[in-house]
Structures are given as structure tokens and as C-alpha cells.
Write a protein that holds these residues in place. Sequence first.
Motif, PDB file in Angstrom:
ATOM      1  N   VAL A  51       0.787  -1.177  -0.029  1.00 44.60           N
ATOM      2  CA  VAL A  51      -0.076  -0.068  -0.079  1.00 44.60           C
ATOM      3  C   VAL A  51       0.773   1.143   0.057  1.00 44.60           C
ATOM      4  O   VAL A  51       1.851   1.474   0.532  1.00 44.60           O
ATOM      5  CB  VAL A  51      -0.807   0.003   1.313  1.00 44.60           C
ATOM      6  CG1 VAL A  51      -1.747   1.226   1.276  1.00 44.60           C
ATOM      7  CG2 VAL A  51      -1.917  -1.334   1.379  1.00 44.60           C
ATOM      8  N   GLU A  53       0.778   4.960   1.011  1.00 45.43           N
ATOM      9  CA  GLU A  53      -0.134   6.085   1.797  1.00 45.43           C
ATOM     10  C   GLU A  53       0.379   7.459   1.888  1.00 45.43           C
ATOM     11  O   GLU A  53       1.711   7.635   1.631  1.00 45.43           O
ATOM     12  CB  GLU A  53      -0.125   5.764   3.566  1.00 45.43           C
ATOM     13  CG  GLU A  53      -0.883   4.427   3.717  1.00 45.43           C
ATOM     14  CD  GLU A  53      -0.641   4.084   5.083  1.00 45.43           C
ATOM     15  OE1 GLU A  53      -0.114   4.834   5.852  1.00 45.43           O
ATOM     16  OE2 GLU A  53      -1.519   3.104   5.360  1.00 45.43           O
ATOM     17  N   GLN A  54      -0.553   8.510   1.574  1.00 41.57           N
ATOM     18  CA  GLN A  54      -0.349   9.803   1.494  1.00 41.57           C
ATOM     19  C   GLN A  54       0.275  10.082   2.741  1.00 41.57           C
ATOM     20  O   GLN A  54      -0.467  10.140   3.883  1.00 41.57           O
ATOM     21  CB  GLN A  54      -1.227  10.630   1.105  1.00 41.57           C
ATOM     22  CG  GLN A  54      -0.775  12.232   0.508  1.00 41.57           C
ATOM     23  CD  GLN A  54      -2.046  12.799   0.046  1.00 41.57           C
ATOM     24  OE1 GLN A  54      -3.105  12.196  -0.392  1.00 41.57           O
ATOM     25  NE2 GLN A  54      -1.623  13.906  -0.488  1.00 41.57           N
ATOM     26  N   LYS A  62      -6.556   9.142   6.204  1.00 44.64           N
ATOM     27  CA  LYS A  62      -5.354   8.767   5.372  1.00 44.64           C
ATOM     28  C   LYS A  62      -5.781   8.230   3.964  1.00 44.64           C
ATOM     29  O   LYS A  62      -6.265   7.271   4.127  1.00 44.64           O
ATOM     30  CB  LYS A  62      -4.597   7.771   6.354  1.00 44.64           C
ATOM     31  CG  LYS A  62      -3.070   7.768   5.624  1.00 44.64           C
ATOM     32  CD  LYS A  62      -2.291   6.973   6.541  1.00 44.64           C
ATOM     33  CE  LYS A  62      -2.226   7.137   7.856  1.00 44.64           C
ATOM     34  NZ  LYS A  62      -1.358   6.505   8.732  1.00 44.64           N
ATOM     35  N   ARG A  63      -4.986   8.796   2.952  1.00 43.92           N
ATOM     36  CA  ARG A  63      -5.370   8.333   1.550  1.00 43.92           C
ATOM     37  C   ARG A  63      -4.534   7.133   1.398  1.00 43.92           C
ATOM     38  O   ARG A  63      -3.077   7.587   1.613  1.00 43.92           O
ATOM     39  CB  ARG A  63      -5.411   9.333   0.616  1.00 43.92           C
ATOM     40  CG  ARG A  63      -6.400  10.417   0.701  1.00 43.92           C
ATOM     41  CD  ARG A  63      -6.668  11.659  -0.145  1.00 43.92           C
ATOM     42  NE  ARG A  63      -6.919  11.015  -1.634  1.00 43.92           N
ATOM     43  CZ  ARG A  63      -6.725  11.689  -2.688  1.00 43.92           C
ATOM     44  NH1 ARG A  63      -6.692  12.924  -2.573  1.00 43.92           N
ATOM     45  NH2 ARG A  63      -7.338  11.256  -3.698  1.00 43.92           N
ATOM     46  N   ALA A  64      -4.971   6.093   0.630  1.00 42.57           N
ATOM     47  CA  ALA A  64      -4.183   5.186   0.232  1.00 42.57           C
ATOM     48  C   ALA A  64      -4.389   4.380  -1.011  1.00 42.57           C
ATOM     49  O   ALA A  64      -5.539   4.388  -1.539  1.00 42.57           O
ATOM     50  CB  ALA A  64      -4.193   3.993   1.309  1.00 42.57           C
TER      51      ALA A  64
END
Length: 135
Positions: A51, A53-54, A62-64
Motif C-alpha cells: 500500500v 499512503e499519503q 489517510k489516503r491510500a
Amino acid sequence: MQSQKPEKIDFNNQYPCPCRRQGQLVPITLTEAFGCDRCQQIFVVPENTNVLEQLSTTYPYKRAWRWTGTTWVVIQPRLAENYLPVALGVIFVLVIVWLPLALRLAGGRNIIAWAVVAVLLAILPALMVWLTYRR
């Protein structure tokens, strides 16, 4: 049809930026992170995952993304991480269900007091969401 199966993210490769199609993710030296050459975002790959992640974001959670070999696929957050739908559900129940029930039980007495209580109870989750999302 392309495969949606996630592939391992290799720190020796360059990938397109998941935020902007024009940018490229470039490995950051001596770290396990990538940086975009266009949007200046930093992305990390948590240990033992596939993954991306930003790292720093103004997004509420959290964007992933997962890499499929050709494109990034957004990973949807779990329901527990979404405060907004939960708060909206609470407001919906309070205003649509509880207020008419309370007004019927009051029998015309103290309608203003019940309305004030309902509005305050509806504002409380909205205030909690605002405090959670603000920077």
C-alpha cells in the motif's frame, strides 16, 4: 480486462503520481518514501504492505492506493475512519425521528424547549466533526 491484483511496490522504480497524472513518484534517498516531482506530496509504504499512503494531507483520513502494475487503485477507508457519515446519521436520527416523537409526547407543552434540545443535540455531532477535521 486488466488485473486488479496488487503488485509489490519497488523502491527502485518510478511510478505515476496517484494524485496527478502528470507527476512521477521518485524514491527519496535513504528513506522508504516516494516524492512527487509535480505536486510535492510525500508517500510512504508501510512495512510488509503493498500500500502507498499519503504522508501529509488535508484530507480527513489517510489516503491510500494499491499498484496494479499499470494504475493506482484507491483503497476505501473503513467505516470507523469516516466520522462524517456517522455524524450525519446521528443528526438524521435526532431531527427526523426524535424531534417529532418528543413533540408528540410533549402534547403541545414546552414545544420550544424540546426544539432547542433537539437543535443542540444535532449541533453537538457537527461540532465534533468540525473539531476533528480542522487543522
